[in-house]
Design a protein around this motif. Structure first.
Motif, PDB file in Angstrom:
ATOM      1  N   GLU A 107       0.832  -1.199   0.000  1.00 13.12           N
ATOM      2  CA  GLU A 107       0.000   0.000   0.000  1.00 13.12           C
ATOM      3  C   GLU A 107       0.869   1.252   0.000  1.00 13.12           C
ATOM      4  OE1 GLU A 107      -2.520  -0.339   3.346  1.00 13.12           O
ATOM      5  OE2 GLU A 107      -3.718  -1.974   2.518  1.00 13.12           O
ATOM      6  N   SER A 108       1.988   1.229   0.745  1.00 15.48           N
ATOM      7  CA  SER A 108       2.890   2.374   0.789  1.00 15.48           C
ATOM      8  C   SER A 108       3.502   2.630  -0.581  1.00 15.48           C
ATOM      9  CB  SER A 108       3.982   2.127   1.833  1.00 15.48           C
ATOM     10  OG  SER A 108       4.924   3.172   1.832  1.00 15.48           O
ATOM     11  N   GLN A 109       3.951   1.565  -1.238  1.00  9.65           N
ATOM     12  CA  GLN A 109       4.541   1.724  -2.563  1.00  9.65           C
ATOM     13  C   GLN A 109       3.524   2.229  -3.572  1.00  9.65           C
ATOM     14  OE1 GLN A 109       7.808   1.400  -3.361  1.00  9.65           O
ATOM     15  NE2 GLN A 109       8.092   1.163  -1.152  1.00  9.65           N
ATOM     16  N   GLU A 110       2.285   1.768  -3.428  1.00 13.21           N
ATOM     17  CA  GLU A 110       1.232   2.216  -4.336  1.00 13.21           C
ATOM     18  C   GLU A 110       0.940   3.703  -4.130  1.00 13.21           C
ATOM     19  OE1 GLU A 110      -3.055   0.486  -5.875  1.00 13.21           O
ATOM     20  OE2 GLU A 110      -2.526   0.311  -3.744  1.00 13.21           O
ATOM     21  N   ALA A 113       3.738   5.798  -5.640  1.00 11.06           N
ATOM     22  CA  ALA A 113       3.666   5.834  -7.103  1.00 11.06           C
ATOM     23  C   ALA A 113       2.668   6.871  -7.611  1.00 11.06           C
ATOM     24  CB  ALA A 113       3.310   4.446  -7.633  1.00 11.06           C
ATOM     25  N   LYS A 114       1.675   7.204  -6.797  1.00 10.47           N
ATOM     26  CA  LYS A 114       0.651   8.164  -7.201  1.00 10.47           C
ATOM     27  C   LYS A 114       1.012   9.606  -6.856  1.00 10.47           C
ATOM     28  CE  LYS A 114      -3.196   4.875  -6.799  1.00 10.47           C
ATOM     29  NZ  LYS A 114      -4.486   4.574  -6.100  1.00 10.47           N
ATOM     30  N   LEU A 115       2.141   9.808  -6.189  1.00 10.95           N
ATOM     31  CA  LEU A 115       2.536  11.163  -5.791  1.00 10.95           C
ATOM     32  C   LEU A 115       2.891  12.019  -7.006  1.00 10.95           C
ATOM     33  CD1 LEU A 115       4.870  10.692  -2.679  1.00 10.95           C
ATOM     34  CD2 LEU A 115       2.661  11.864  -2.724  1.00 10.95           C
ATOM     35  N   PRO A 116       2.517  13.309  -6.976  1.00 17.67           N
ATOM     36  CA  PRO A 116       3.003  14.236  -8.005  1.00 17.67           C
ATOM     37  C   PRO A 116       4.510  14.408  -7.856  1.00 17.67           C
ATOM     38  CG  PRO A 116       1.109  15.144  -6.837  1.00 17.67           C
ATOM     39  CD  PRO A 116       1.566  13.957  -6.059  1.00 17.67           C
ATOM     40  N   LEU A 124      14.389  16.807   4.235  1.00 21.65           N
ATOM     41  CA  LEU A 124      13.590  16.429   5.403  1.00 21.65           C
ATOM     42  C   LEU A 124      12.481  15.434   5.070  1.00 21.65           C
ATOM     43  CD1 LEU A 124      13.162  19.988   6.991  1.00 21.65           C
ATOM     44  CD2 LEU A 124      14.703  18.170   7.770  1.00 21.65           C
ATOM     45  N   LEU A 125      11.846  15.593   3.912  1.00 25.02           N
ATOM     46  CA  LEU A 125      10.687  14.773   3.560  1.00 25.02           C
ATOM     47  C   LEU A 125      11.075  13.640   2.617  1.00 25.02           C
ATOM     48  CD1 LEU A 125       7.867  17.419   2.896  1.00 25.02           C
ATOM     49  CD2 LEU A 125       8.137  15.958   4.903  1.00 25.02           C
ATOM     50  N   SER A 126      10.845  12.418   3.045  1.00 23.98           N
ATOM     51  CA  SER A 126      10.997  11.271   2.154  1.00 23.98           C
ATOM     52  C   SER A 126       9.708  11.121   1.337  1.00 23.98           C
ATOM     53  CB  SER A 126      11.245  10.000   2.968  1.00 23.98           C
ATOM     54  OG  SER A 126      10.114   9.704   3.770  1.00 23.98           O
ATOM     55  N   ASP A 127       9.762  10.335   0.281  1.00 26.78           N
ATOM     56  CA  ASP A 127       8.551  10.091  -0.498  1.00 26.78           C
ATOM     57  C   ASP A 127       7.477   9.410   0.343  1.00 26.78           C
ATOM     58  OD1 ASP A 127       9.508  11.260  -2.778  1.00 26.78           O
ATOM     59  OD2 ASP A 127      10.168   9.395  -3.721  1.00 26.78           O
ATOM     60  N   LYS A 128       7.886   8.540   1.262  1.00 26.63           N
ATOM     61  CA  LYS A 128       6.924   7.879   2.133  1.00 26.63           C
ATOM     62  C   LYS A 128       6.236   8.896   3.035  1.00 26.63           C
ATOM     63  CE  LYS A 128       6.424   4.058   5.405  1.00 26.63           C
ATOM     64  NZ  LYS A 128       7.121   2.955   6.117  1.00 26.63           N
ATOM     65  N   PHE A 129       6.994   9.861   3.552  1.00 28.05           N
ATOM     66  CA  PHE A 129       6.429  10.912   4.400  1.00 28.05           C
ATOM     67  C   PHE A 129       5.463  11.759   3.573  1.00 28.05           C
ATOM     68  CE2 PHE A 129       7.830  13.320   8.426  1.00 28.05           C
ATOM     69  CZ  PHE A 129       6.566  13.867   8.594  1.00 28.05           C
ATOM     70  N   ARG A 130       5.876  12.102   2.359  1.00 26.16           N
ATOM     71  CA  ARG A 130       4.990  12.892   1.491  1.00 26.16           C
ATOM     72  C   ARG A 130       3.687  12.158   1.211  1.00 26.16           C
ATOM     73  NH1 ARG A 130       5.915  15.125  -3.772  1.00 26.16           N
ATOM     74  NH2 ARG A 130       7.142  13.308  -4.396  1.00 26.16           N
ATOM     75  N   SER A 131       3.772  10.825   1.027  1.00 23.33           N
ATOM     76  CA  SER A 131       2.573  10.054   0.712  1.00 23.33           C
ATOM     77  C   SER A 131       1.584  10.043   1.873  1.00 23.33           C
ATOM     78  CB  SER A 131       2.955   8.617   0.344  1.00 23.33           C
ATOM     79  OG  SER A 131       3.418   7.891   1.464  1.00 23.33           O
ATOM     80  N   PRO A 215       5.180   6.882  12.993  1.00 18.77           N
ATOM     81  CA  PRO A 215       4.580   7.261  11.707  1.00 18.77           C
ATOM     82  C   PRO A 215       4.071   8.705  11.739  1.00 18.77           C
ATOM     83  CG  PRO A 215       3.768   5.128  12.440  1.00 18.77           C
ATOM     84  CD  PRO A 215       4.527   5.700  13.589  1.00 18.77           C
ATOM     85  N   ALA A 216       4.090   9.363  10.590  1.00 26.27           N
ATOM     86  CA  ALA A 216       3.632  10.751  10.503  1.00 26.27           C
ATOM     87  C   ALA A 216       2.178  10.865  10.957  1.00 26.27           C
ATOM     88  CB  ALA A 216       3.782  11.263   9.072  1.00 26.27           C
ATOM     89  N   LYS A 217       1.898  11.903  11.735  1.00 28.60           N
ATOM     90  CA  LYS A 217       0.551  12.120  12.268  1.00 28.60           C
ATOM     91  C   LYS A 217       0.136  13.558  12.015  1.00 28.60           C
ATOM     92  CE  LYS A 217      -2.202  11.384  16.458  1.00 28.60           C
ATOM     93  NZ  LYS A 217      -2.158  10.962  17.886  1.00 28.60           N
TER      94      LYS A 217
END
Length: 303
Positions: A107-110, A113-116, A124-131, A215-217
């Motif tokens: 689900e995280s990878q999906e 993949a949908k991120l702009p 500071l921000l990883s792609d996972k954090f951005r998602s 996890p980000a909150k």
């Protein structure tokens, strides 16, 4: 009495002795397995085969025969039951494919993949954090490119420079900060920033976030007040009532955070007072803005 009569009597005696055991085993076939396991053990052995004074034979020893009959008749069912259990267990194990960690990873990878796209890599921000933050953004900016408007690593340490850079992309923007212990936190604000003395700005779309506890909150407004964010020449603050959710000094070297009524948030950093590692400001540009943003940025830099 002849040997023929003796043999006949012995045969009938053996048959009579073993009949209760056979009947018991037949009845046990129709009982549940748990009751079968609790079935009574075979009857105790009889006296040894011996001769009485009058030449009659008494009490043949049927214990060995009983044990043999009992094991012979019950073992196929037990073996069959064990095989059934083994097959059922094997079938369940083969059919089970649930792995929570694997599902979460998928689900995280999906979501990633949908991120702009982002204009630059964030410190500071990883792609996972951005998602994780992306679904909380206003609908109006979802699908737009993330543009790094300001970064202490790129543009130097200055709150006033951050204010000036915020005019490049009016609208919702994401302020991101990090302490030197690894926590990343910030909030969604509204650009451009306009320094005032004590006048709060923003809307109820403002929120704060942190990953200090894992996890980000995201913390959204509670409705208790409208202290969304405050810009002054000396500091940038988010929230109010009790403590600021986030307070950055003008030098962007230190800050503070505490329990905030505006968002119902606790301290966003590892400690209430902290040293800043980096500060970034991200804007969101749609396709028509991306073409002109480079020219605007170059013109802005020449001022």
């Amino acid at each position: 009495m002849g040997w023929t009569d003796v043999g006949s009597k012995v045969g009938r005696l053996i048959l009579d002795s073993s009949q209760p055991i056979i009947n018991q085993l037949h009845r046990s076939r129709s009982l549940p397995r748990q009751q079968q396991q609790e079935s009574p053990s075979p009857p105790p052995p009889q006296d040894d085969l011996r001769s009485s004074g009058d030449g009659e034979f008494r009490g043949p020893d049927t214990s060995s025969l009983s044990a043999f009959l009992y094991s012979f008749l019950s073992s196929p069912q037990s073996a069959s039951g064990g095989a059934d259990e083994s097959r059922a267990s094997s079938s369940w194990e083969e059919g089970f494919s649930g792995d929570p960690d694997a599902d979460c990873h998928f689900e995280s990878q999906e979501a990633i993949a949908k991120l702009p796209p982002a204009s630059e890599e964030s410190s500071l921000l990883s792609d996972k954090f951005r998602s994780v933050l992306y679904p909380s953004l206003p609908t109006i900016v979802q699908g737009r490119t993330w543009v790094l408007l300001y970064s202490t690593a790129r543009d130097g340490i200055s709150l006033h420079t951050l204010y000036r850079k915020s005019v490049l992309l009016p609208g919702p923007c994401l302020l991101v900060a990090g302490d030197r212990k690894g926590a990343v936190f910030g909030g969604l604000l509204l650009a451009p920033f306009k320094p005032t003395r004590n006048k709060y700005q923003g809307t109820n779309q403002t929120f704060v976030f942190t990953n200090v506890s894992g996890p980000a909150k995201v913390f959204r407004p509670t409705g208790r007040n409208r202290y969304y964010f405050l810009c002054t020449n000396d500091a940038l603050a988010i929230g109010g009532g009790g403590h600021f959710a986030l307070y950055l000094d003008s030098d962007l070297l230190t800050g503070s955070s505490g329990a905030c009524e505006t968002f119902g948030s606790e301290c966003l950093a590892h400690a209430e007072d902290f040293d800043l590692k980096d500060v970034e400001l991200w804007g969101f540009a749609h396709s028509s803005q991306r073409n002109s943003l480079g020219k605007t940025t170059n013109a802005f830099e020449s001022l």
